[in-house]
Design an enzyme around this catalytic site. Sequence first.
Site, mmCIF file in Angstrom:
data_model
loop_
_atom_site.group_PDB
_atom_site.id
_atom_site.type_symbol
_atom_site.label_atom_id
_atom_site.label_comp_id
_atom_site.label_asym_id
_atom_site.label_seq_id
_atom_site.Cartn_x
_atom_site.Cartn_y
_atom_site.Cartn_z
ATOM 1 N N ASP A 30 0.815 -1.215 0.000
ATOM 2 C CA ASP A 30 0.000 0.000 0.000
ATOM 3 C C ASP A 30 0.848 1.265 0.000
ATOM 4 O OD1 ASP A 30 0.772 -0.903 2.623
ATOM 5 O OD2 ASP A 30 -0.486 0.682 3.459
ATOM 6 N N TYR A 150 1.156 2.404 14.858
ATOM 7 C CA TYR A 150 2.490 2.959 15.029
ATOM 8 C C TYR A 150 2.442 4.096 16.051
ATOM 9 C CZ TYR A 150 3.878 0.333 10.907
ATOM 10 O OH TYR A 150 4.138 -0.680 10.017
ATOM 11 N N LYS A 181 -0.548 -5.079 13.544
ATOM 12 C CA LYS A 181 0.815 -4.951 13.032
ATOM 13 C C LYS A 181 1.455 -3.763 13.719
ATOM 14 C CE LYS A 181 3.236 -3.137 8.995
ATOM 15 N NZ LYS A 181 3.058 -2.447 7.704
#
Length: 263
Positions: A30, A150, A181
């Site tokens: 992506d 993140y 993730k």
Amino acid sequence: MYANESFGRRLRLGHLSRHGGSGLLLVPLDHAVGAGPLRSDGDLDVLVAQLAEHGADGVVLHKGAARRVRPARFRDLSLIVQLNASTRMSADPDAKYPVATVEEALRLGAHAVSVHVNAGSRTEAAQIAHLAEVARACDRWSVPLLAMMYVRGPAVRDDRSPGLVAHAVAVAAEMGADLVKTALPEDPAATARIIAGAAVPVLAAGGSPQAGAEAVLARMAAAMRAGAAGVAAGRVVFTDDDPAAVLRRLSAVVHDRTPAGVR
């Protein structure tokens, strides 16, 4: 055991894991929206074919990119559609905004969807709200949700701080994600504690390949030893002159638990 247990969700989660009880190997593709074309030849279909052949369980694509891949590639490969984005040209590259819906992803034949959240960013509130909104739609349609979490923002000094990473993982689980993730700490003990305390399976982010494929492979192997449910690594694969070779080594790390992969 996954947190969300509807039949449809279990069915789609099962399709994600091509290798049964071994780890999950995803290749995010992506990046073009954020950083520009993935490869100079521009042939996404050929790249995805290599991933399907050499060990990937799934790929993450934006909706337009998915249409450029032959449907036959997904016989043995799961499609995860990315639902938000931003570009590095933006005044705030850490901001993320919706670009697709769960319904659009289902019309494309997706097996799961993905949302990126930068915890600590100036637009954290909007990003977490979007994650929660997507989770509601995923519950409605029984679609698995991957949260890319993140720790990034003006006040963040260490984006791999164990406490901050654990907090970001917890946010994803609390909002309803099935998989997370994230960029895990360098310390294996801290990584193991985060994974053990997580309410959902954690995938290790591949991160920047600037240090070289060997360094990424070593970090991914350490994460698997610490209990990670798998790996989501894109740039180390598609920026290499031989993506298939790198992917085979990642597959050995994730599926065969080989310490540094095989050559």
